[in-house]
Scaffold this motif. Structure first.
Motif, short mmCIF file in Angstrom:
data_model
loop_
_atom_site.label_atom_id
_atom_site.label_comp_id
_atom_site.label_asym_id
_atom_site.label_seq_id
_atom_site.Cartn_x
_atom_site.Cartn_y
_atom_site.Cartn_z
N TYR A 328 0.83 -1.20 0.00
CA TYR A 328 0.00 0.00 0.00
C TYR A 328 0.88 1.26 0.00
O TYR A 328 0.64 2.20 -0.74
CB TYR A 328 -0.90 -0.03 1.23
CG TYR A 328 -2.01 0.98 1.19
CD1 TYR A 328 -3.11 0.79 0.38
CD2 TYR A 328 -1.93 2.13 1.98
CE1 TYR A 328 -4.13 1.73 0.34
CE2 TYR A 328 -2.95 3.06 1.95
CZ TYR A 328 -4.05 2.86 1.13
OH TYR A 328 -5.07 3.80 1.11
N THR A 330 4.06 1.42 -1.02
CA THR A 330 4.76 1.48 -2.30
C THR A 330 3.87 2.08 -3.37
O THR A 330 4.31 2.91 -4.18
CB THR A 330 5.17 0.05 -2.72
OG1 THR A 330 5.93 -0.52 -1.68
CG2 THR A 330 5.98 0.08 -4.01
N MET A 331 2.61 1.70 -3.36
CA MET A 331 1.72 2.21 -4.38
C MET A 331 1.56 3.73 -4.27
O MET A 331 1.55 4.44 -5.27
CB MET A 331 0.37 1.52 -4.28
CG MET A 331 -0.51 1.88 -5.44
SD MET A 331 -1.92 0.84 -5.53
CE MET A 331 -1.33 -0.58 -6.22
N LEU A 334 4.60 5.30 -5.75
CA LEU A 334 4.58 5.25 -7.21
C LEU A 334 3.68 6.37 -7.76
O LEU A 334 4.04 7.04 -8.73
CB LEU A 334 4.07 3.89 -7.71
CG LEU A 334 4.99 2.71 -7.46
CD1 LEU A 334 4.40 1.43 -8.06
CD2 LEU A 334 6.37 2.96 -8.05
N GLN A 335 2.56 6.57 -7.11
CA GLN A 335 1.65 7.64 -7.56
C GLN A 335 2.36 8.98 -7.52
O GLN A 335 2.28 9.76 -8.47
CB GLN A 335 0.41 7.70 -6.66
CG GLN A 335 -0.60 6.61 -6.98
CD GLN A 335 -1.84 6.73 -6.10
OE1 GLN A 335 -1.72 6.63 -4.88
NE2 GLN A 335 -2.99 6.93 -6.71
N GLU A 337 5.63 9.55 -7.58
CA GLU A 337 6.72 9.60 -8.55
C GLU A 337 6.20 9.89 -9.96
O GLU A 337 6.80 10.64 -10.73
CB GLU A 337 7.51 8.29 -8.53
CG GLU A 337 8.32 8.13 -7.25
CD GLU A 337 9.20 6.89 -7.25
OE1 GLU A 337 9.51 6.37 -8.34
OE2 GLU A 337 9.57 6.44 -6.16
N ILE A 338 5.05 9.28 -10.29
CA ILE A 338 4.49 9.49 -11.62
C ILE A 338 4.03 10.95 -11.77
O ILE A 338 4.26 11.59 -12.80
CB ILE A 338 3.33 8.50 -11.88
CG1 ILE A 338 3.92 7.10 -12.07
CG2 ILE A 338 2.53 8.91 -13.10
CD1 ILE A 338 2.90 6.01 -12.18
N LEU A 341 7.07 12.96 -12.45
CA LEU A 341 7.55 12.77 -13.83
C LEU A 341 6.70 13.59 -14.81
O LEU A 341 7.21 14.23 -15.72
CB LEU A 341 7.48 11.28 -14.23
CG LEU A 341 8.59 10.38 -13.65
CD1 LEU A 341 8.35 8.94 -14.04
CD2 LEU A 341 9.97 10.85 -14.16
N LYS A 342 5.37 13.54 -14.59
CA LYS A 342 4.46 14.29 -15.47
C LYS A 342 4.84 15.77 -15.47
O LYS A 342 4.90 16.42 -16.51
CB LYS A 342 3.02 14.15 -14.98
CG LYS A 342 2.33 12.91 -15.47
CD LYS A 342 0.86 13.04 -15.09
CE LYS A 342 0.13 11.74 -15.30
NZ LYS A 342 -1.18 11.77 -14.64
N LEU A 344 7.69 17.16 -14.72
CA LEU A 344 8.98 17.35 -15.41
C LEU A 344 8.79 17.40 -16.92
O LEU A 344 9.31 18.28 -17.61
CB LEU A 344 9.92 16.18 -15.07
CG LEU A 344 10.76 16.34 -13.80
CD1 LEU A 344 11.55 15.07 -13.52
CD2 LEU A 344 11.70 17.55 -13.93
N ILE A 345 8.01 16.44 -17.42
CA ILE A 345 7.83 16.35 -18.87
C ILE A 345 7.06 17.55 -19.40
O ILE A 345 7.40 18.12 -20.44
CB ILE A 345 7.10 15.04 -19.23
CG1 ILE A 345 8.06 13.87 -18.99
CG2 ILE A 345 6.64 15.05 -20.68
CD1 ILE A 345 7.43 12.54 -19.22
N MET B 331 3.29 -4.71 -9.61
CA MET B 331 3.82 -3.56 -8.89
C MET B 331 5.33 -3.46 -9.03
O MET B 331 5.89 -2.37 -9.21
CB MET B 331 3.41 -3.63 -7.44
CG MET B 331 3.76 -2.35 -6.71
SD MET B 331 3.04 -2.30 -5.10
CE MET B 331 1.42 -1.83 -5.46
N MET C 327 -7.25 -0.52 -4.52
CA MET C 327 -5.84 -0.68 -4.90
C MET C 327 -5.72 -1.24 -6.31
O MET C 327 -4.86 -0.84 -7.08
CB MET C 327 -5.15 -1.66 -3.93
CG MET C 327 -4.39 -0.97 -2.81
SD MET C 327 -3.68 -2.22 -1.69
CE MET C 327 -2.07 -2.50 -2.45
N LEU C 334 -2.27 3.46 -12.80
CA LEU C 334 -0.82 3.73 -12.85
C LEU C 334 -0.23 3.11 -14.11
O LEU C 334 0.61 3.72 -14.79
CB LEU C 334 -0.12 3.16 -11.61
CG LEU C 334 -0.43 3.85 -10.28
CD1 LEU C 334 0.39 3.23 -9.16
CD2 LEU C 334 -0.13 5.35 -10.37
N LEU C 341 3.15 8.18 -20.42
CA LEU C 341 4.42 8.90 -20.26
C LEU C 341 5.45 8.38 -21.25
O LEU C 341 6.18 9.16 -21.86
CB LEU C 341 4.95 8.72 -18.83
CG LEU C 341 4.25 9.55 -17.74
CD1 LEU C 341 4.83 9.21 -16.37
CD2 LEU C 341 4.42 11.06 -18.02
#
Lengths: 348, 348, 348
Positions: A328, A330-331, A334-335, A337-338, A341-342, A344-345, B331, C327, C334, C341
């Protein structure tokens, strides 16, 4: 009675390793072995005890290869557990009571018939038109209702209740407090109330059945609840009305089977398993302890969990269940981090 | 006794489809129907059997629409299951023993009182100051302690134990081996030991209660453990001290309710459900089999799982539980892909 | 008998807060308190009732700090629950039957011996060579087999079955329908069949053991199934052959322990827990209700779930189990965002 390793090996068709003259008088567990006793090794989990046991003789399988020196004399046989069973049986038969006859305070209805060589204990009750075969032992305080049929060589322990009209085959053992033929749990809703559906069927136990202490088997609405040949039920098991249990199926303690379910042959149930009503289980199905089964099983397999799935799949998912909090977190990461990234792009 | 479809339909206020002259003598299950028997179709799961059953008559609901030809004569009624119950009741009343009187070896304390038209079987025990109403059947070997009150029209099967001071209402049925009023499980820790808390209360079963075989209901510490009017408990159920079970609540086999919990009216329990102590359950709650409930339930609902949640939510989560190994792999892959993307972006 | 708050406080070494002259005759629960009764507050969950209870006296712990006015008189003691136990004990001793002697229809084998001051009820059965200590109460219809030893001050309720050769210590209480010494569930597969392994051992209950109604304890294959000093088992518990339960361990209702498992001292079991066979549990382990344990536990801890893990870890994973559908959806999203991306980056 004392027997030497040589005598026992001869009796079991086994071979002696060690002193053939050593003698034993009784049995012991391998982890608590005492001199003058015989023990056995069947479960590899207990192997380490064999290197230090104080028992004088150990029964082992032919293919057992010790990794250290063993103080005891070994008797090698094809199947150590089965060989032990043979010895225990021999002792038991020797101990068995030869008591026969009907105790003065037993009640037997005049229309009942009792075969030769039976024992019926004090305060036991045998109802009208009931038939009991040969060589049965009906212990004190057992209750056998009207119109019951019991085969030969049965043992009915104290406080067993057999309701009217049930049929018990040959060589059955019913342990203390078990109840055969109580009403099935059948009620028709009628407005706010439940109206009892009379349960007019019976229970049939075929030959070679053993029923554990305080186990309950309900009579069918009509027809029979059937326990087929060779079935063994442990203590505190519940079998509901109209259930059928196939030949040589075994159930550990506290299993519950709901109404009208049909179970195949050679199934094995761990403890506290629950089966829903109106389902069908094929032959050779194994149920892990505490499983809950809600639908038909059509292939021989091993199931586990509630609702039950393939045992291996359950164990895999179960291992990950324990890591759910990590997953949970980690997820969430990840959200984030994405999203990063968005950003940044999009900037570029 | 033989009855024609016409006679049965007239009795049930139903309508005949097929041969009204065909007669039946007994009952059968739809999947094992035999000529000369009557069966019924209530559960749609069994519909396919109706097209091939050999039973002569089938009771069906008015709204049943066959999709194929049916060999049997149909009797249409409003509620096929309720109609069956009426017929079974008729048969049962016909079979019922009219036996009354007290068997010679029953023990009844001189201070006990037994109403008219009762049967008390051999080796039954009725203690001091106990009162038994009219038309009761106390089977052989039942035990009724001191200061017990039993209403009218009760059936107490063999090996039932009713401890001192308990109160049983009218029209109760207590199946074999059930125990009413054993001590609640109450101990106060005292250093390393547990000191028994005397259990001075009793158990009260109100009217129209049925208790399954080998079910146990503990007496209260003080006051009463109360089973209200119309409650039906299946076999091997455990009700702890000071529990209260509301009117017309039904529990399947092997349910356990811990101490001081209060359960509302019209609740339905699947098998092997467990309720924690000191919680409160409102009316009209349904419990899926094997649920484990640890806190109050304040709205009518259906729960499932352990700890129990809404049944639908449990089934949804449960479906995903089976895919946890896949999710875990996915994941890991996402983590790797994001790391890859980061590298790519940082390079530019 | 009526007692004033002052008298009770003096007896319990407590202090009175409020009217010391107020008197009580009996007990009540705090939520249903009536004038003239004494109640207690031990579980903080019930605190809100103290501000409105109609009971005349409430036992509370010394450290209880009320947040509102209390109508009742308080008696402050070190441990309110233990103090209640003392009062209940006093009442019980007063009520206790002094009945001794052997009822006319009890059966006692001529070779059995019964200590002084015992009561043996109607239709009870005591087998050959059995020894019963002093001050025992054997209720009507209890069954005690051959070669059994029972210590002093035991209470054996109706329909208890004690098989041949079992040993019961001092101060034991065996509730109605419990079965001590039924055959362990031991069968050796022999082709398609199961061959019974004779169960030649016994059951040993040490001193101060209490066994719940309809609980079953199987005899060992050889040696003994052992329930150590001070153990308390609730109703419908199953203890399999060769199990050992350590001193002062307590088990709630419907727990099942499979064969040869060894349990340490001072363990606490919630209801419906299951333990696999051949495992070892150290001292001071707590088992949450419905746990399923399949391997050794080597450290004092609290476990929960099936397969059981640390209770806190289970509760954390369990909370996330309920969010699995969310989840699963998030994870799909994701995956799509990452694909998006990738496309964007590859375009540039």
């Amino acid at each position: 009675m004392e027997f030497s390793a040589q005598q026992i090996a001869a009796f079991l068709n086994g071979t002696v390793e060690g002193n053939p003259e050593v003698t034993v008088k009784s049995f012991s567990k391998i982890e608590e072995g005492k001199p003058g006793t015989l023990t056995f090794l069947a479960n590899p989990k207990y192997e380490h005890y064999i290197y230090s046991t104080k028992a004088s003789i150990v029964l082992v399988n032919n293919d057992f290869t010790p990794t250290e020196q063993i103080p005891a004399t070994l008797i090698r046989v094809e199947n150590a557990y089965a060989a032990l069973a043979i010895l225990l049986n021999m002792v038991e038969q020797h101990k068995q009571k030869q008591q026969t006859g009907i105790d003065s305070s037993a009640f037997i209805a005049p229309s009942a018939s009792v075969g030769e060589n039976c024992y019926i204990g004090h305060f036991a009750y045998v109802g009208k038109n009931t038939t009991i075969g040969k060589n049965c032992r009906i212990y004190p305080q057992a209750y056998i209702g009207d119109d019951v049929t019991i085969g030969d060589n049965c043992i009915i322990y104290p406080h067993v209740t057999i309701y009217d009209g049930c049929v018990i085959g040959n060589n059955n053992i019913l342990h203390a407090g078990s109840v055969i033929g109580s009403d099935g749990f059948g009620f028709a809703p009628e407005g706010d109330l439940y109206k009892k559906i009379p349960q007019l069927g019976n229970v049939v136990l075929e030959d070679d059945v053993e029923i554990g202490a305080n186990t309950t088997i309900d009579r069918a609405v009509m027809d029979s609840t059937i326990i087929h040949k060779g079935v063994k039920l442990d203590n505190l098991v519940q079998i509901a009305h109209n259930v059928e249990v196939g030949e040589n199926t075994v159930m550990a303690a506290q299993v519950g089977v709901a109404g009208s379910t049909k179970i195949g042959k050679h199934c094995m149930f761990g403890g506290q398993v629950g089966l829903a009503g109106h389902i069908k289980i094929t032959d050779h199905v194994n149920f892990g302890a505490q499983s809950g089964v809600i639908s038909d099983i059509k292939e021989p397999t091993t199931v586990l969990g509630a609702p039950a799935i393939q045992a291996k799949a359950f164990m895999r998912s179960s291992a990950i269940f324990n890591r759910l909090p990590d997953m949970y977190r980690t997820m969430g990461q990840l959200q984030r981090e994405i999203a990063e990234l968005k950003k940044l792009i999009n900037k570029e």
